[in-house]
Design a protein around this motif. Structure first.
Motif, PDB file in Angstrom:
ATOM      1  N   MET B   1       0.836  -1.201   0.000  1.00  0.00           N
ATOM      2  CA  MET B   1       0.000   0.000   0.000  1.00  0.00           C
ATOM      3  C   MET B   1       0.873   1.254   0.000  1.00  0.00           C
ATOM      4  N   ALA B   2       0.482   2.212  -0.809  1.00  0.00           N
ATOM      5  CA  ALA B   2       1.253   3.464  -0.886  1.00  0.00           C
ATOM      6  C   ALA B   2       1.257   4.161   0.469  1.00  0.00           C
ATOM      7  N   LYS B   3       2.396   4.758   0.768  1.00  0.00           N
ATOM      8  CA  LYS B   3       2.501   5.473   2.037  1.00  0.00           C
ATOM      9  C   LYS B   3       2.846   6.922   1.772  1.00  0.00           C
ATOM     10  N   VAL B   4       2.289   7.789   2.606  1.00  0.00           N
ATOM     11  CA  VAL B   4       2.628   9.199   2.454  1.00  0.00           C
ATOM     12  C   VAL B   4       2.984   9.749   3.835  1.00  0.00           C
ATOM     13  N   ALA B   5       4.069  10.542   3.866  1.00  0.00           N
ATOM     14  CA  ALA B   5       4.535  11.088   5.151  1.00  0.00           C
ATOM     15  C   ALA B   5       3.434  11.937   5.774  1.00  0.00           C
ATOM     16  N   TYR B   6       3.246  11.765   7.067  1.00  0.00           N
ATOM     17  CA  TYR B   6       2.104  12.389   7.741  1.00  0.00           C
ATOM     18  C   TYR B   6       2.543  13.032   9.046  1.00  0.00           C
ATOM     19  N   TYR B   7       2.174  14.292   9.218  1.00  0.00           N
ATOM     20  CA  TYR B   7       2.439  15.011  10.468  1.00  0.00           C
ATOM     21  C   TYR B   7       1.101  15.258  11.160  1.00  0.00           C
ATOM     22  N   ASP B  66      13.496  16.664   8.518  1.00  0.00           N
ATOM     23  CA  ASP B  66      13.413  15.218   8.771  1.00  0.00           C
ATOM     24  C   ASP B  66      12.675  14.501   7.645  1.00  0.00           C
ATOM     25  N   VAL B  67      11.658  15.156   7.098  1.00  0.00           N
ATOM     26  CA  VAL B  67      10.935  14.550   5.973  1.00  0.00           C
ATOM     27  C   VAL B  67      11.880  14.415   4.780  1.00  0.00           C
ATOM     28  N   ARG B  68      12.629  15.484   4.511  1.00  0.00           N
ATOM     29  CA  ARG B  68      13.565  15.432   3.382  1.00  0.00           C
ATOM     30  C   ARG B  68      14.629  14.357   3.615  1.00  0.00           C
ATOM     31  N   ASP B  69      15.145  14.289   4.867  1.00  0.00           N
ATOM     32  CA  ASP B  69      16.195  13.313   5.160  1.00  0.00           C
ATOM     33  C   ASP B  69      15.700  11.880   4.997  1.00  0.00           C
ATOM     34  N   SER B  70      14.375  11.685   5.139  1.00  0.00           N
ATOM     35  CA  SER B  70      13.854  10.330   4.969  1.00  0.00           C
ATOM     36  C   SER B  70      13.590  10.041   3.484  1.00  0.00           C
ATOM     37  N   GLY B  71      13.989  10.958   2.611  1.00  0.00           N
ATOM     38  CA  GLY B  71      13.904  10.715   1.174  1.00  0.00           C
ATOM     39  C   GLY B  71      12.539  10.978   0.572  1.00  0.00           C
ATOM     40  N   ARG B  72      11.699  11.720   1.293  1.00  0.00           N
ATOM     41  CA  ARG B  72      10.365  11.995   0.746  1.00  0.00           C
ATOM     42  C   ARG B  72      10.212  13.481   0.452  1.00  0.00           C
ATOM     43  N   ASP B 130      12.503  22.153   0.036  1.00  0.00           N
ATOM     44  CA  ASP B 130      12.082  21.293  -1.081  1.00  0.00           C
ATOM     45  C   ASP B 130      10.822  20.488  -0.788  1.00  0.00           C
ATOM     46  N   VAL B 131      10.531  20.253   0.500  1.00  0.00           N
ATOM     47  CA  VAL B 131       9.363  19.428   0.823  1.00  0.00           C
ATOM     48  C   VAL B 131       8.090  20.204   0.510  1.00  0.00           C
ATOM     49  N   ARG B 132       7.109  19.520  -0.044  1.00  0.00           N
ATOM     50  CA  ARG B 132       5.835  20.161  -0.330  1.00  0.00           C
ATOM     51  C   ARG B 132       4.872  19.844   0.811  1.00  0.00           C
ATOM     52  N   VAL B 133       4.356  20.874   1.455  1.00  0.00           N
ATOM     53  CA  VAL B 133       3.405  20.679   2.552  1.00  0.00           C
ATOM     54  C   VAL B 133       2.000  20.664   1.961  1.00  0.00           C
ATOM     55  N   VAL B 134       1.262  19.594   2.226  1.00  0.00           N
ATOM     56  CA  VAL B 134      -0.027  19.396   1.571  1.00  0.00           C
ATOM     57  C   VAL B 134      -1.100  19.108   2.623  1.00  0.00           C
ATOM     58  N   HIS B 135      -2.214  19.801   2.509  1.00  0.00           N
ATOM     59  CA  HIS B 135      -3.348  19.513   3.391  1.00  0.00           C
ATOM     60  C   HIS B 135      -4.003  18.219   2.912  1.00  0.00           C
ATOM     61  N   LEU B 136      -4.515  17.414   3.823  1.00  0.00           N
ATOM     62  CA  LEU B 136      -5.125  16.147   3.399  1.00  0.00           C
ATOM     63  C   LEU B 136      -6.234  16.382   2.371  1.00  0.00           C
ATOM     64  N   MET B 137      -6.992  17.462   2.557  1.00  0.00           N
ATOM     65  CA  MET B 137      -8.066  17.771   1.606  1.00  0.00           C
ATOM     66  C   MET B 137      -7.491  18.041   0.215  1.00  0.00           C
ATOM     67  N   GLU B 138      -6.358  18.741   0.191  1.00  0.00           N
ATOM     68  CA  GLU B 138      -5.662  19.049  -1.056  1.00  0.00           C
ATOM     69  C   GLU B 138      -5.145  17.753  -1.694  1.00  0.00           C
ATOM     70  N   TYR B 139      -4.634  16.852  -0.861  1.00  0.00           N
ATOM     71  CA  TYR B 139      -4.132  15.570  -1.358  1.00  0.00           C
ATOM     72  C   TYR B 139      -5.275  14.764  -1.963  1.00  0.00           C
ATOM     73  N   LEU B 140      -6.415  14.792  -1.309  1.00  0.00           N
ATOM     74  CA  LEU B 140      -7.582  14.076  -1.839  1.00  0.00           C
ATOM     75  C   LEU B 140      -8.014  14.663  -3.175  1.00  0.00           C
ATOM     76  N   ARG B 141      -7.956  15.996  -3.288  1.00  0.00           N
ATOM     77  CA  ARG B 141      -8.393  16.648  -4.516  1.00  0.00           C
ATOM     78  C   ARG B 141      -7.408  16.389  -5.660  1.00  0.00           C
ATOM     79  N   ASP B 142      -6.089  16.571  -5.369  1.00  0.00           N
ATOM     80  CA  ASP B 142      -5.114  16.579  -6.453  1.00  0.00           C
ATOM     81  C   ASP B 142      -4.498  15.215  -6.734  1.00  0.00           C
ATOM     82  N   GLU B 143      -4.289  14.408  -5.704  1.00  0.00           N
ATOM     83  CA  GLU B 143      -3.596  13.134  -5.913  1.00  0.00           C
ATOM     84  C   GLU B 143      -4.581  11.979  -6.047  1.00  0.00           C
ATOM     85  N   VAL B 144      -5.556  11.922  -5.139  1.00  0.00           N
ATOM     86  CA  VAL B 144      -6.536  10.834  -5.197  1.00  0.00           C
ATOM     87  C   VAL B 144      -7.605  11.160  -6.236  1.00  0.00           C
ATOM     88  N   GLY B 145      -8.080  12.391  -6.195  1.00  0.00           N
ATOM     89  CA  GLY B 145      -9.114  12.817  -7.137  1.00  0.00           C
ATOM     90  C   GLY B 145     -10.503  12.625  -6.544  1.00  0.00           C
TER      91      GLY B 145
END
Lengths: 147, 314
Positions: B1-7, B66-72, B130-145
């Motif tokens: 399952m795809a994983k996405v870094a989460y704060y 830390d997010v960048r250092d983890s390669g995401r 470099d890290v892109r900060v994304v709201h979950l709602m934004e992720y649902l709109r743009d990545e999940v659709g």
């Protein structure tokens, strides 16, 4: 509950302009800290008309801008407006001159706090509320309104 | 399952843990997992205003580094305060060279003290935003659709009239956040439509609920929330939908104080967007933490059951 019927807030008290207050460098410091140019404000009043908390304020946001242009530090740092502003950025979004008015408000708060004008300390919170308010509310209120 | 870094942030670990849980449930149903950062701290809730206050940028910058250092390169967050703080910090690191150098000097200085994280034997690399900060709602709109969400629904919320509430820091200041139009946003309306419900249009959706004034000037916040809630009700809303823990506190718990000040006031249930999403995706009601709401959500749940029947969409 505060009995407020009218829309107009209380009038700001008359201020006295002198060469000392206007020239004391206060305006320059606000400009530097906020990174905004206070002189860009031409008093259109859009910030005050959009502000959801204008009714609670003693000095409206556009008047705050004017007082800051004139360097009237004492009128500003003892104003209740600084502690009523909820930093919602409505004024910033609507300013036709692109001034970050919320940033200016934050700067004035910072200067007031440096001068020892604390508004809200941990001892003033209602204990029932302290145990239920989500943490961003607590962290936000202490970072904005106390030293 | 795809994983996405989460704060998650502090509120979602404690007083708004039902927001966290419903988000995790919903995203699993949608085929990805919110992968919580192994170590994180408070982001500071509000970004500092002046360039003098670089110290206040250190905590959010450390999280982003830390997010960048983890390669995401994408960090998802839900709380509007965390979103605003992390995104604005990132913006100033990316766009202001002096801030970037000063923050990195602090971070590099502090790195050897962090004995609780696993260190790699690598050269120090400045964090440059470099890290892109994304709201979950934004992720649902743009990545999940939203279309994909709609196809996955098992219990569409048909016939339900829901008033989207944006509040302040999710959209503003717009030149730094750039999530949607600050005066005429559509992201929550479209989300509500994707769930099969009808978004209610009303004038107070982007008006502030009082934010932290709820602690220092509760009466002012009560007046603001009364205006927002009654405006939504006048336009026919059955419920409100929001994403911010503090908005939830103000609009839900504060209804007690509103009722005391305004005798004509009628209660209206308030939901986190993740609760409606996970309900519509078929997660059971018992997992939504409805017992932590002040206003009873039963009338709305009844409406959903009535419309969808027991089994939902076949």
């Amino acid at each position: 509950m505060n009995e407020k019927t009218g829309l107009a807030p209380p009038k700001s008290p008359p201020v006295r302009l002198t060469r000392e207050t206007v020239g004391a460098g206060f305006k320059k410091r606000v400009n530097e800290l906020s990174g905004e140019n206070l002189d860009a404000c031409y008093q259109c009043g859009n910030c005050s008309s959009g502000c959801p908390l204008a009714q609670e304020m003693d000095i409206l946001p556009n008047r705050i801008m004017r007082l800051a242009q004139l360097g009237l530090k004492n009128e500003l740092i003892y104003s209740q407006t600084l502690w009523i502003c909820a930093s919602c950025f409505q004024c910033t979004v609507r300013c036709p001159k692109g001034i970050d008015i919320q940033g200016v408000m934050d700067t004035l708060r910072q200067i007031a706090l440096e001068e020892g004008v604390d508004h809200f300390g941990p001892d003033q919170i209602d204990p029932g509320q302290a145990s239920t308010v989500p943490q961003p509310g607590l962290v936000g209120v202490y970072r904005k309104l106390s030293t | 399952m795809a994983k996405v870094a989460y704060y998650p942030g502090c509120a979602l670990k404690d007083r708004s843990s039902h927001l966290d849980r419903s988000a995790r449930d919903a995203t699993l149903k949608l085929g990805f997992e919110l992968d919580e950062l192994p170590t994180w701290t408070c982001c500071g809730a509000v970004p500092p205003v002046s360039e003098e206050r670089v110290m206040n940028l250190v905590a959010p910058s450390r999280i982003l580094k830390d997010v960048r250092d983890s390669g995401r390169d994408v960090l998802v967050t839900i709380c509007d305060f965390c979103y605003n703080t992390l995104k604005r910090t990132n913006y100033s690191i990316r766009n202001n060279e002096i801030t970037r150098r000063r923050v990195n000097a602090f971070l590099a200085d502090d790195e050897p003290e962090r004995d609780y994280i696993e260190k790699k034997e690598e050269q120090w690399v400045d964090y440059t935003g470099d890290v892109r900060v994304v709201h979950l709602m934004e992720y649902l709109r743009d990545e999940v659709g939203y279309d994909a969400i709609n196809r996955n629904l098992t219990r569409p919320l048909e016939g339900l009239k829901i008033a989207p509430y944006y509040g302040c820091v999710m959209l503003r200041p717009q030149n730094e956040i750039q999530l949607d139009d600050p005066e005429n946003p559509a992201i929550i309306e479209d989300f509500v439509s994707a769930l099969g419900a009808d978004p209610v249009s009303y004038p107070y959706r982007t008006e502030c609920c009082g934010s932290y004034l709820s602690v220092s000037s509760p009466d002012a916040s009560t007046r603001l929330c009364y205006r927002i809630l009654t405006s939504a009700q006048k336009h026919g809303a059955d419920a409100m939908v929001i994403s911010c823990p503090l908005c939830f506190y103000n609009l839900d718990s504060r209804q007690k104080a509103i009722a005391e000040s305004y005798p004509d006031f009628k209660q209206i249930p308030v939901f986190y967007f993740t609760q409606l999403l996970s309900l519509a995706l078929g997660v059971e009601e018992g997992r939504q933490g409805f017992d932590r709401h002040f206003v009873d959500v039963a009338p709305v749940l009844d409406m959903i059951r009535e419309k969808t029947g027991k089994g939902g969409r076949e």
